[in-house]
Design a protein around this motif. Structure first.
Motif, PDB file in Angstrom:
ATOM      1  N   THR A 116       0.853  -1.190   0.000  1.00 22.02           N
ATOM      2  CA  THR A 116       0.000   0.000   0.000  1.00 22.02           C
ATOM      3  C   THR A 116       0.889   1.240   0.000  1.00 22.02           C
ATOM      4  OG1 THR A 116      -0.097  -0.068   2.415  1.00 22.02           O
ATOM      5  CG2 THR A 116      -1.912  -1.110   1.219  1.00 22.02           C
ATOM      6  N   PRO A 117       0.396   2.341  -0.535  1.00 24.86           N
ATOM      7  CA  PRO A 117       1.224   3.551  -0.571  1.00 24.86           C
ATOM      8  C   PRO A 117       1.611   3.999   0.839  1.00 24.86           C
ATOM      9  CG  PRO A 117      -0.707   3.787  -1.989  1.00 24.86           C
ATOM     10  CD  PRO A 117      -0.914   2.551  -1.182  1.00 24.86           C
ATOM     11  N   ALA A 118       2.862   4.396   1.001  1.00 26.76           N
ATOM     12  CA  ALA A 118       3.297   4.958   2.284  1.00 26.76           C
ATOM     13  C   ALA A 118       2.624   6.313   2.461  1.00 26.76           C
ATOM     14  CB  ALA A 118       4.814   5.130   2.288  1.00 26.76           C
ATOM     15  N   ASN A 119       2.529   6.769   3.695  1.00 28.50           N
ATOM     16  CA  ASN A 119       1.943   8.092   3.902  1.00 28.50           C
ATOM     17  C   ASN A 119       2.984   9.168   3.567  1.00 28.50           C
ATOM     18  OD1 ASN A 119       3.632   8.292   6.152  1.00 28.50           O
ATOM     19  ND2 ASN A 119       2.037   7.658   7.568  1.00 28.50           N
ATOM     20  N   VAL A 120       2.616  10.425   3.766  1.00 29.23           N
ATOM     21  CA  VAL A 120       3.509  11.525   3.383  1.00 29.23           C
ATOM     22  C   VAL A 120       4.802  11.506   4.182  1.00 29.23           C
ATOM     23  CG1 VAL A 120       3.757  14.040   3.541  1.00 29.23           C
ATOM     24  CG2 VAL A 120       1.772  13.056   2.406  1.00 29.23           C
ATOM     25  N   PHE A 121       4.757  11.050   5.424  1.00 30.91           N
ATOM     26  CA  PHE A 121       5.995  10.941   6.186  1.00 30.91           C
ATOM     27  C   PHE A 121       6.950   9.980   5.482  1.00 30.91           C
ATOM     28  CE2 PHE A 121       3.125  12.246   9.643  1.00 30.91           C
ATOM     29  CZ  PHE A 121       3.856  13.304  10.150  1.00 30.91           C
ATOM     30  N   PHE A 170      -0.046  19.875   3.312  1.00 30.30           N
ATOM     31  CA  PHE A 170       0.052  18.501   2.792  1.00 30.30           C
ATOM     32  C   PHE A 170      -0.814  17.562   3.626  1.00 30.30           C
ATOM     33  CE2 PHE A 170       3.590  20.457   0.797  1.00 30.30           C
ATOM     34  CZ  PHE A 170       3.953  19.674  -0.300  1.00 30.30           C
ATOM     35  N   ARG A 171      -1.475  16.622   2.963  1.00 30.54           N
ATOM     36  CA  ARG A 171      -2.289  15.644   3.674  1.00 30.54           C
ATOM     37  C   ARG A 171      -1.419  14.481   4.142  1.00 30.54           C
ATOM     38  NH1 ARG A 171      -5.791  13.172  -1.411  1.00 30.54           N
ATOM     39  NH2 ARG A 171      -4.028  12.436  -2.661  1.00 30.54           N
ATOM     40  N   LEU A 172      -1.997  13.625   4.971  1.00 27.38           N
ATOM     41  CA  LEU A 172      -1.223  12.509   5.513  1.00 27.38           C
ATOM     42  C   LEU A 172      -1.187  11.311   4.578  1.00 27.38           C
ATOM     43  CD1 LEU A 172       0.316  11.098   7.825  1.00 27.38           C
ATOM     44  CD2 LEU A 172      -1.915  10.430   8.753  1.00 27.38           C
ATOM     45  N   GLY A 190      -4.971   3.456  -4.920  1.00 25.29           N
ATOM     46  CA  GLY A 190      -5.597   3.539  -6.230  1.00 25.29           C
ATOM     47  C   GLY A 190      -5.689   4.967  -6.752  1.00 25.29           C
ATOM     48  N   GLY A 191      -5.377   5.935  -5.908  1.00 26.10           N
ATOM     49  CA  GLY A 191      -5.464   7.324  -6.345  1.00 26.10           C
ATOM     50  C   GLY A 191      -4.118   8.015  -6.306  1.00 26.10           C
ATOM     51  N   GLU A 192      -3.075   7.250  -6.510  1.00 30.87           N
ATOM     52  CA  GLU A 192      -1.720   7.796  -6.397  1.00 30.87           C
ATOM     53  C   GLU A 192      -1.426   8.907  -7.402  1.00 30.87           C
ATOM     54  OE1 GLU A 192      -1.580   3.475  -5.023  1.00 30.87           O
ATOM     55  OE2 GLU A 192      -2.522   4.657  -6.615  1.00 30.87           O
ATOM     56  N   THR A 193      -2.116   8.908  -8.535  1.00 35.31           N
ATOM     57  CA  THR A 193      -1.820   9.913  -9.559  1.00 35.31           C
ATOM     58  C   THR A 193      -2.789  11.092  -9.514  1.00 35.31           C
ATOM     59  OG1 THR A 193      -3.173   8.729 -11.191  1.00 35.31           O
ATOM     60  CG2 THR A 193      -0.825   8.177 -11.090  1.00 35.31           C
ATOM     61  N   ALA A 194      -3.662  11.133  -8.515  1.00 31.34           N
ATOM     62  CA  ALA A 194      -4.642  12.217  -8.415  1.00 31.34           C
ATOM     63  C   ALA A 194      -4.144  13.309  -7.466  1.00 31.34           C
ATOM     64  CB  ALA A 194      -5.986  11.678  -7.927  1.00 31.34           C
ATOM     65  N   GLN A 195      -4.378  14.555  -7.813  1.00 31.48           N
ATOM     66  CA  GLN A 195      -3.983  15.678  -6.968  1.00 31.48           C
ATOM     67  C   GLN A 195      -4.932  15.799  -5.780  1.00 31.48           C
ATOM     68  OE1 GLN A 195      -1.292  17.796  -7.615  1.00 31.48           O
ATOM     69  NE2 GLN A 195      -1.681  18.661  -5.579  1.00 31.48           N
ATOM     70  N   CYS A 196      -4.404  16.115  -4.613  1.00 32.70           N
ATOM     71  CA  CYS A 196      -5.236  16.307  -3.428  1.00 32.70           C
ATOM     72  C   CYS A 196      -6.242  17.424  -3.702  1.00 32.70           C
ATOM     73  CB  CYS A 196      -4.372  16.666  -2.220  1.00 32.70           C
ATOM     74  SG  CYS A 196      -5.326  17.075  -0.738  1.00 32.70           S
ATOM     75  N   ALA A 197      -7.514  17.168  -3.375  1.00 30.52           N
ATOM     76  CA  ALA A 197      -8.571  18.143  -3.646  1.00 30.52           C
ATOM     77  C   ALA A 197      -9.286  18.606  -2.385  1.00 30.52           C
ATOM     78  CB  ALA A 197      -9.588  17.545  -4.619  1.00 30.52           C
ATOM     79  N   SER A 198      -8.827  18.153  -1.224  1.00 27.45           N
ATOM     80  CA  SER A 198      -9.490  18.515   0.031  1.00 27.45           C
ATOM     81  C   SER A 198      -8.459  18.759   1.118  1.00 27.45           C
ATOM     82  CB  SER A 198     -10.441  17.390   0.469  1.00 27.45           C
ATOM     83  OG  SER A 198     -10.872  17.576   1.797  1.00 27.45           O
ATOM     84  N   ASP A 199      -8.750  19.717   2.006  1.00 29.66           N
ATOM     85  CA  ASP A 199      -7.838  20.022   3.105  1.00 29.66           C
ATOM     86  C   ASP A 199      -8.166  19.237   4.372  1.00 29.66           C
ATOM     87  OD1 ASP A 199      -6.330  21.954   1.703  1.00 29.66           O
ATOM     88  OD2 ASP A 199      -7.901  23.446   2.042  1.00 29.66           O
ATOM     89  N   ALA A 200      -9.025  18.235   4.255  1.00 30.79           N
ATOM     90  CA  ALA A 200      -9.523  17.518   5.442  1.00 30.79           C
ATOM     91  C   ALA A 200      -8.411  16.858   6.262  1.00 30.79           C
ATOM     92  CB  ALA A 200     -10.549  16.466   5.022  1.00 30.79           C
ATOM     93  N   GLU A 201      -7.366  16.360   5.613  1.00 30.28           N
ATOM     94  CA  GLU A 201      -6.325  15.611   6.336  1.00 30.28           C
ATOM     95  C   GLU A 201      -5.047  16.416   6.530  1.00 30.28           C
ATOM     96  OE1 GLU A 201      -5.177  11.839   4.804  1.00 30.28           O
ATOM     97  OE2 GLU A 201      -6.857  10.793   5.702  1.00 30.28           O
ATOM     98  N   VAL A 202      -5.069  17.676   6.219  1.00 36.35           N
ATOM     99  CA  VAL A 202      -3.857  18.493   6.312  1.00 36.35           C
ATOM    100  C   VAL A 202      -3.514  18.760   7.774  1.00 36.35           C
ATOM    101  CG1 VAL A 202      -2.885  20.762   5.824  1.00 36.35           C
ATOM    102  CG2 VAL A 202      -4.204  19.579   4.083  1.00 36.35           C
TER     103      VAL A 202
END
Length: 481
Positions: free
Chosen positions: A145-150, A183-185, A190-202
């Motif tokens: 699974t994709p690692a998080n931003v850290f 930056f989100r966490l 499945g959405g690795e190539t999509a740009q973040c569109a929400s500030d919910a996890e920032v």
């Protein structure tokens, strides 16, 4: 607020004025290594070491420039620590690669894994990167699974220090920058190539990690400037500190503040960085503390510092929740990420604390800000550790930076934080630190009997009782004559 972003080519050396708080805090980490046999014990797995927090402390000590001999011994112990041959954490690989570069160790000969194979950190990190540029974590089942931003940020920083550029990995990190600039966490599966569109996890922790990686690798001034703007907009206007969760701005913590201060300094905003480090210096344990082992440590916040001032020995030895090591573990986690900021920016004086209870920024009893994800776990972190970030740490405490914390815990203060540690990249990314404040040390409510009226009532009651007793004794004596 700076209008231009000045990108530093390397992590800034501690300014002379900052050397005091940063060096004293890093010296605490060094003394803890020496006291504990050059390892840090895991608070949730007796007999095992907390490799994520050890790496966070080494990153901090290197930046403060203290005790190179202790750093060398602790690095040797870290290399000899258990390293799974099957479970992969991009954050762990990236953080260890940074340590290797800074400690002069060949990253292609880091040690042996659990299967007895040579650990080539560079090759293993390359194998952990997917086609989209996202670094991936591998579970025991083999699922990736994709690692998080850290994890993404630490991997990019580690590779850069090893002399390896990664445009695809940087592009993937940039896709995690959200509309508001932070930056989100988590990278959606499945959405690795999509740009973040929400500030919910920032959060401050993830945004700081994004800035660190972009400044380290170079370029992207516009994106860095937007991220710095988000951090400034979410800095506590009174204390200069940071909260891991922008929805709870009053819950400021050491892990998030340390990471944010580092990011602001790296991006060229020394004024905002110094306001944050001013708060960090204000919650540092003084040299005069009755328990010398604690001197120089950075607490998780004002509430912990107040508890130390009331009874330092009780704080140092008091177990709390799942933290079976007492408060020493929480201090190590908070300090590791705080030093990242303290070593980068001269602390400003902090405004006097307003009277009242609780003080601004103090978390409710028994809670700790998230830190970075912790080593060997999966999930969001709390900085160094909540956030297993540079740190956020593993179960119960601030998680070390860059790692993915397990839901069951990790960091104690998250904030744990738990990169440099997980709050922490810590507070300190990692899962939220669960080493809460010791409630027994909190002031007890004043009762009626503790006030003037209560004292008067007690005295009157005592006189009436004495008089009644005397009367009964005299009466009974007279009845017998």
């Amino acid at each position: 607020m700076a209008s231009a972003v000045v990108l530093a080519a390397a992590f800034p050396a501690p300014a002379p004025e900052a050397a005091g708080p940063a060096s004293a805090a890093a010296a605490f980490l060094a003394r803890e290594f020496s006291r504990l046999g050059d390892v840090y014990p895991s608070p949730t797995s007796p007999g095992n070491t907390d490799a994520g927090l050890m790496a966070d402390a080494l990153l901090a000590m290197h930046r403060a420039g203290v005790e190179p001999a202790v750093q060398a011994r602790a690095t040797a112990k870290l290399r000899a620590n258990y390293f799974s041959a099957t479970i992969v954490s991009a954050g762990v690989l990236g953080k260890d690669l940074i340590v290797a570069a800074e400690q002069g160790v060949d990253p292609r000969q880091w040690g042996k894994d659990s299967a007895g194979k040579e650990i080539d950190l560079v090759a293993r990190l390359g194998a952990a990167q997917g086609s989209s540029g996202a670094f991936e974590d591998t579970a025991a089942s083999g699922a990736r699974t994709p690692a998080n931003v850290f994890g993404q940020a630490l991997a990019l920083i580690g590779l850069h220090k090893a002399g390896i550029g990664d445009p695809a990995g940087t592009a993937e990190l940039l896709r995690q920058q959200c509309p508001g600039g932070g930056f989100r966490l988590n990278v959606p599966v499945g959405g690795e190539t999509a740009q973040c569109a929400s500030d919910a996890e920032v959060s401050a922790d993830t945004t700081a990690m994004g800035v660190w990686a972009l400044v380290e690798t170079g370029g992207h001034r516009q994106q860095v400037s937007r991220a710095l703007g988000w951090l400034r907009a979410h800095q506590d206007p009174v204390t200069g500190a940071f909260s891991a969760d922008p929805k709870s701005p009053g819950q400021v913590n050491t892990n998030s503040s340390g990471l944010a201060a580092m990011a602001l300094a790296l991006g060229g905003d020394g004024a905002a960085a110094s306001r944050a480090t001013g708060w960090l210096a204000a919650v540092q344990v003084p040299e005069s503390v009755p328990v010398p082992a604690m001197a120089g440590a950075i607490t998780r916040g004002q509430a912990d510092l107040d508890a130390i001032e009331r009874d330092a020995k009780a704080f140092w030895l008091k177990p709390s929740g799942a933290d079976n090591l007492g408060k020493q573990d929480g201090l190590r986690r908070a300090t590791a990420q705080a030093v990242l900021g303290l070593a980068a920016a001269v602390p400003d004086p902090v405004p006097p604390r307003p009277s009242g209870d609780p003080p601004p920024g103090s978390p409710p009893p028994g809670t700790v800000p998230p830190s970075h994800p912790g080593r060997g776990t999966t999930g969001p972190g709390s900085p160094g550790g909540r956030h297993g970030g540079v740190a956020r740490t593993e179960p119960v405490g601030q998680a070390p930076v860059g790692e993915s914390p397990a839901p069951a815990e990790v960091p104690a203060n998250g904030p744990s934080v738990r990169a440099p540690g997980g709050q922490p990249v810590a507070g300190l990314a990692s899962s939220p630190d669960r080493v809460g404040q010791a409630r027994a040390l909190e002031p007890r409510p004043v009762s009626f009997w503790a006030g003037p009226k209560g004292i008067a009532a007690a005295v009157l009651g005592g006189l009436l009782f004495a008089g009644g007793t005397f009367w009964l004794l005299v009466r009974r004596k007279g009845s017998r004559s």
